[in-house]
Design an enzyme around this catalytic site. Structure first.
Site, PDB file in Angstrom:
ATOM      1  N   ARG A 131       7.501  13.233  11.557  1.00 25.53           N
ATOM      2  CA  ARG A 131       8.490  12.187  11.298  1.00 25.53           C
ATOM      3  C   ARG A 131       8.695  11.928   9.803  1.00 25.53           C
ATOM      4  NH1 ARG A 131       5.595   8.200  15.495  1.00 25.53           N
ATOM      5  NH2 ARG A 131       3.917   9.696  15.073  1.00 25.53           N
ATOM      6  N   THR A 171      -5.086  14.220  18.991  1.00 25.04           N
ATOM      7  CA  THR A 171      -6.190  13.499  18.354  1.00 25.04           C
ATOM      8  C   THR A 171      -7.506  13.689  19.108  1.00 25.04           C
ATOM      9  OG1 THR A 171      -5.395  11.554  19.568  1.00 25.04           O
ATOM     10  CG2 THR A 171      -4.770  11.730  17.255  1.00 25.04           C
ATOM     11  N   GLY A 205       0.623   3.551  20.679  1.00 26.18           N
ATOM     12  CA  GLY A 205       0.039   3.532  22.002  1.00 26.18           C
ATOM     13  C   GLY A 205      -0.175   2.077  22.422  1.00 26.18           C
ATOM     14  N   ARG A 227       5.362  11.020 -25.306  1.00 25.56           N
ATOM     15  CA  ARG A 227       4.888  12.143 -24.494  1.00 25.56           C
ATOM     16  C   ARG A 227       3.412  12.396 -24.762  1.00 25.56           C
ATOM     17  NH1 ARG A 227       8.979  16.467 -26.169  1.00 25.56           N
ATOM     18  NH2 ARG A 227       7.697  17.778 -24.808  1.00 25.56           N
ATOM     19  N   LYS A 242       5.399  13.364 -29.489  1.00 25.33           N
ATOM     20  CA  LYS A 242       4.606  14.284 -28.663  1.00 25.33           C
ATOM     21  C   LYS A 242       3.523  14.889 -29.536  1.00 25.33           C
ATOM     22  CE  LYS A 242       4.928  18.454 -28.502  1.00 25.33           C
ATOM     23  NZ  LYS A 242       5.316  19.878 -28.537  1.00 25.33           N
ATOM     24  N   TYR A 277      12.402  12.116 -34.001  1.00 23.36           N
ATOM     25  CA  TYR A 277      11.527  12.940 -33.171  1.00 23.36           C
ATOM     26  C   TYR A 277      10.307  13.308 -34.000  1.00 23.36           C
ATOM     27  CZ  TYR A 277       9.381  16.803 -30.794  1.00 23.36           C
ATOM     28  OH  TYR A 277       8.447  17.605 -30.206  1.00 23.36           O
ATOM     29  N   ASN A 299       5.802   5.177 -44.158  1.00 16.80           N
ATOM     30  CA  ASN A 299       7.054   4.763 -43.517  1.00 16.80           C
ATOM     31  C   ASN A 299       7.952   5.977 -43.323  1.00 16.80           C
ATOM     32  OD1 ASN A 299       8.689   2.257 -42.714  1.00 16.80           O
ATOM     33  ND2 ASN A 299      10.130   3.545 -43.828  1.00 16.80           N
TER      34      ASN A 299
HETATM   35  C1  UD1 Z   1      -1.971   7.554  17.442  1.00 19.00           C
HETATM   36  C2  UD1 Z   1      -2.525   7.089  18.778  1.00 19.00           C
HETATM   37  C3  UD1 Z   1      -1.781   5.828  19.197  1.00 19.00           C
HETATM   38  C4  UD1 Z   1      -1.923   4.765  18.143  1.00 19.00           C
HETATM   39  C5  UD1 Z   1      -1.485   5.298  16.770  1.00 19.00           C
HETATM   40  C6  UD1 Z   1      -1.863   4.315  15.699  1.00 19.00           C
HETATM   41  C7  UD1 Z   1      -3.218   9.068  20.019  1.00 19.00           C
HETATM   42  C8  UD1 Z   1      -2.870   9.995  21.105  1.00 19.00           C
HETATM   43  N1  UD1 Z   1      -2.341   8.099  19.767  1.00 19.00           N
HETATM   44  O1  UD1 Z   1      -0.598   7.878  17.636  1.00 19.00           O
HETATM   45  O2  UD1 Z   1      -2.302   5.341  20.426  1.00 19.00           O
HETATM   46  O3  UD1 Z   1      -1.161   3.637  18.477  1.00 19.00           O
HETATM   47  O4  UD1 Z   1      -2.143   6.539  16.466  1.00 19.00           O
HETATM   48  O5  UD1 Z   1      -1.415   4.707  14.422  1.00 19.00           O
HETATM   49  O6  UD1 Z   1      -4.268   9.196  19.417  1.00 19.00           O
HETATM   50  N2  UD1 Z   1      -4.089  14.157  14.044  1.00 19.00           N
HETATM   51  C9  UD1 Z   1      -5.009  15.181  14.065  1.00 19.00           C
HETATM   52  N3  UD1 Z   1      -4.842  16.208  14.935  1.00 19.00           N
HETATM   53  C10 UD1 Z   1      -3.807  16.265  15.796  1.00 19.00           C
HETATM   54  C11 UD1 Z   1      -2.872  15.206  15.799  1.00 19.00           C
HETATM   55  C12 UD1 Z   1      -3.047  14.161  14.915  1.00 19.00           C
HETATM   56  O7  UD1 Z   1      -5.960  15.169  13.288  1.00 19.00           O
HETATM   57  O8  UD1 Z   1      -3.715  17.235  16.554  1.00 19.00           O
HETATM   58  C13 UD1 Z   1      -4.251  13.078  13.080  1.00 19.00           C
HETATM   59  C14 UD1 Z   1      -3.031  12.869  12.210  1.00 19.00           C
HETATM   60  O9  UD1 Z   1      -3.140  13.624  11.018  1.00 19.00           O
HETATM   61  C15 UD1 Z   1      -3.067  11.378  11.934  1.00 19.00           C
HETATM   62  C16 UD1 Z   1      -3.779  10.806  13.153  1.00 19.00           C
HETATM   63  O10 UD1 Z   1      -4.441  11.879  13.788  1.00 19.00           O
HETATM   64  O11 UD1 Z   1      -3.813  11.078  10.782  1.00 19.00           O
HETATM   65  C17 UD1 Z   1      -2.824  10.147  14.121  1.00 19.00           C
HETATM   66  O12 UD1 Z   1      -1.857  11.110  14.516  1.00 19.00           O
HETATM   67  P1  UD1 Z   1      -0.356  10.707  14.785  1.00 19.00           P
HETATM   68  O13 UD1 Z   1       0.384  11.909  15.192  1.00 19.00           O
HETATM   69  O14 UD1 Z   1       0.179   9.904  13.670  1.00 19.00           O
HETATM   70  O15 UD1 Z   1      -0.565   9.791  16.081  1.00 19.00           O
HETATM   71  P2  UD1 Z   1       0.343   8.614  16.549  1.00 19.00           P
HETATM   72  O16 UD1 Z   1       1.503   9.171  17.303  1.00 19.00           O
HETATM   73  O17 UD1 Z   1       0.630   7.710  15.428  1.00 19.00           O
HETATM   74 MG    MG Z   2       0.315   7.833  13.357  1.00 18.36          MG
END
Ligand code: UD1
Ligand code: MG
Length: 484
Positions: free
Chosen positions: A24, A90, A152, A345, A363, A378, A389
């Site tokens: 996003r 996640t 979530g 600079r 610079k 400059y 001066n």
């Molecule tokens: C996640 C939560 C959601 C919560 C929100 C809060 C899950 C499924 N959902 O959603 O419930 O409300 O955060 O901000 O966990 N990341 C990884 N590996 C992955 C995907 C993501 O490490 O495969 C990391 C991302 O880099 C990020 C974090 O996990 O730092 C959250 O990922 P993101 O895709 O932003 O999850 P949300 O849709 O925001």
């Molecule tokens: Mg997030």
């Protein structure tokens, strides 16, 4: 360097999620490397993780793996870096992190997201304490938001117990009406995630292995899941797009500005003053509107900065003034004055009481105490002594088309307007130049250098060569009046 000089808690591990793409954001830069207050989002989170004093910090990476891993190595070298595999989500991220924990680790795992930069260590400490106090298998940090879109939702049963979390993408209209959200910050018993995370599937709208699904799994196994609401919801606001990035930056900046105000800094207009996290300000510094202090900028007591000034990695001495200036890697001495409309600079050093004035660019310039470069100049690759001066419109011509050369100007020099120093060239102490001089040879101490031809006035030229013009008529009138 640990907070309180304390020992790390051997029962605590922190997992930082930083493997996601951040679709996003629509950016070539991984989301967690976008900066607010001069620090990547991930840097804020790693600083908080470290302040918790855990036995281990594990950061999970995948998208733009090398860039994110290099950032982790710089921001928190003690963090382990673990690669997520091709299974997205996640839940999978935490699952791969489990493998990096010390063998037999049996304590609590704190999970934080790399995109939630305002989460503070006190909130995390309270979450861990609540989790331990209630002997839960999992404890979620939640918030109630006016606009819960994208998050979530926390679904509770009739008795108020947490049942499960449903992601926005998978939620029904009724579920989307729920305003209590999962912040993405959790404490888990290590054994609980080891047992239940492998059972979580990817049958959902995003085809991902959701960490959030472990909640329902634990609940149906009869394990305790607790939810702790955060004090103020902005603490857990995540950055998923550029609008949220700006909002989070504004929030953090407001806290930083207020912190400096309480520490004795006058900030006339907090809304247009931007101060990076690493900046250092002394008491009685005054900051005028539209000023950006960035990087490792340091401002000493009583200095006045702004309006309309951007300083990156600059050092400003006591009671100096810097107005409508753009500066990078410049060191300005005490009681010196810069601007309005100066461009400093890298490698600019101005001595005590010195002046870099209006429409002046510098610079790699060492400008001594009490020396003034007041107007339209400059000064590059130059050393100037004290109390010299430099006249208006002076240029150090440092570039011969191939190489850069140095100009060295002594102390107490009087360099006239429109002097050009063709480097390499040296001007001795107490020397003078005439207006419009092009200095190509060294000038000994105390000498006057002039290169311009003597002035010749050709009498009557205008009336002879431009008859009938307004200039000729004005000249005729002037000579009639003079002879009357
Ligand atoms: C996640 C939560 C959601 C919560 C929100 C809060 C899950 C499924 N959902 O959603 O419930 O409300 O955060 O901000 O966990 N990341 C990884 N590996 C992955 C995907 C993501 O490490 O495969 C990391 C991302 O880099 C990020 C974090 O996990 O730092 C959250 O990922 P993101 O895709 O932003 O999850 P949300 O849709 O925001
Ligand atoms: Mg997030």
């Amino acid at each position: 360097m640990r907070e309180n000089g304390g020992m790390p808690d051997p029962r605590l591990a922190v997992v930082v999620l930083a493997a996601g793409q951040g679709t996003r954001m629509r950016s070539a830069t991984p989301k967690v490397l976008h900066t607010i207050a001069g620090v990547p989002l991930l840097g804020h989170v790693l600083a908080t993780a470290r302040a918790l004093d855990p036995a281990v910090v594990v950061t999970v990476v995948r998208h733009e793996r090398d860039r994110v891993a290099a950032a982790v190595a710089e921001l928190l070298p003690e963090s382990l870096v673990v690669d997520q595999d091709e299974v997205p989500g996640t839940g999978r991220a935490v699952e791969v992190a489990l493998g990096a924990l010390p063998a037999g680790f049996a304590g609590e795992i704190v999970v934080v997201s790399g995109d939630v930069p305002l989460l503070d260590v006190d909130t995390l400490r309270e979450l861990v304490a609540a989790h331990r106090g209630r002997r839960a298998a999992a404890t979620l940090l939640t918030a109630v938001l006016e606009d819960a879109r994208g998050y979530g939702r926390v679904l509770r049963s009739a008795d108020g117990a947490v049942d499960r979390i449903v992601e926005h993408a998978d939620a029904t209209e009724d579920e989307r009406a729920v305003r209590e959200i999962n912040s993405g910050t959790y404490v888990f018993q290590a054994d609980a995630v080891r047992e239940y995370l492998p059972r979580v599937g990817t049958a959902n709208a995003q085809g991902e292995k959701y960490l959030t699904d472990v909640v329902a799994a634990l609940r149906s196994a009869g394990r305790r899941v607790e939810a702790v609401p955060v004090r103020e919801s902005w603490i857990v606001e995540g950055v998923n797009d550029r609008a949220q990035l700006a909002e989070t930056a504004r929030r953090l900046n407001a806290m930083i500005v207020r912190g400096w105000q309480l520490a004795g800094v006058t900030v006339l207009d907090p809304a247009t003053t931007w101060i990076d996290r690493a900046v250092q300000l002394a008491e009685d510094v005054e900051i005028l509107p539209h000023t950006h202090l960035q990087g490792a900028t340091v401002v000493e007591r009583g200095a006045r900065i702004g309006p309309d000034t951007t300083l990156v990695d600059c050092e400003i001495g006591e009671e100096a003034t810097v107005s409508r200036t753009d500066g990078t890697l410049a060191v300005i001495g005490p009681r010196a004055s810069v601007g309005p409309f100066a461009y400093l600079r890298a490698g600019t050093r101005l001595g005590e009481r010195g002046k870099i004035g209006t429409f002046v660019e510098t610079k790699n310039a060492e400008i001594g105490a009490g020396t003034k470069v007041p107007h339209l100049s400059y000064v590059g690759d130059t050393t100037i002594g004290v109390e010299t001066n430099i006249g208006a419109g002076t240029i150090t011509a440092n570039y011969d088309g191939v190489n850069k050369h140095r100009t060295t100007i002594g102390s107490h020099v009087r360099s006239a307007s429109h002097t050009v120093y063709v480097a390499p060239v040296r001007i001795g102490d107490g020397a003078y130049t005439g207006a419009g001089t092009v200095v190509r040879k060294d000038v000994p101490p105390g000498a006057l250098a002039i290169t311009v031809a003597p002035q010749r006035n050709i009498e009557g030229w205008v009336e002879a060569k431009r008859p009938g013009t307004a200039a000729a008529e004005a000249a005729a009138t002037a000579s009639r009046e003079a002879s009357d």
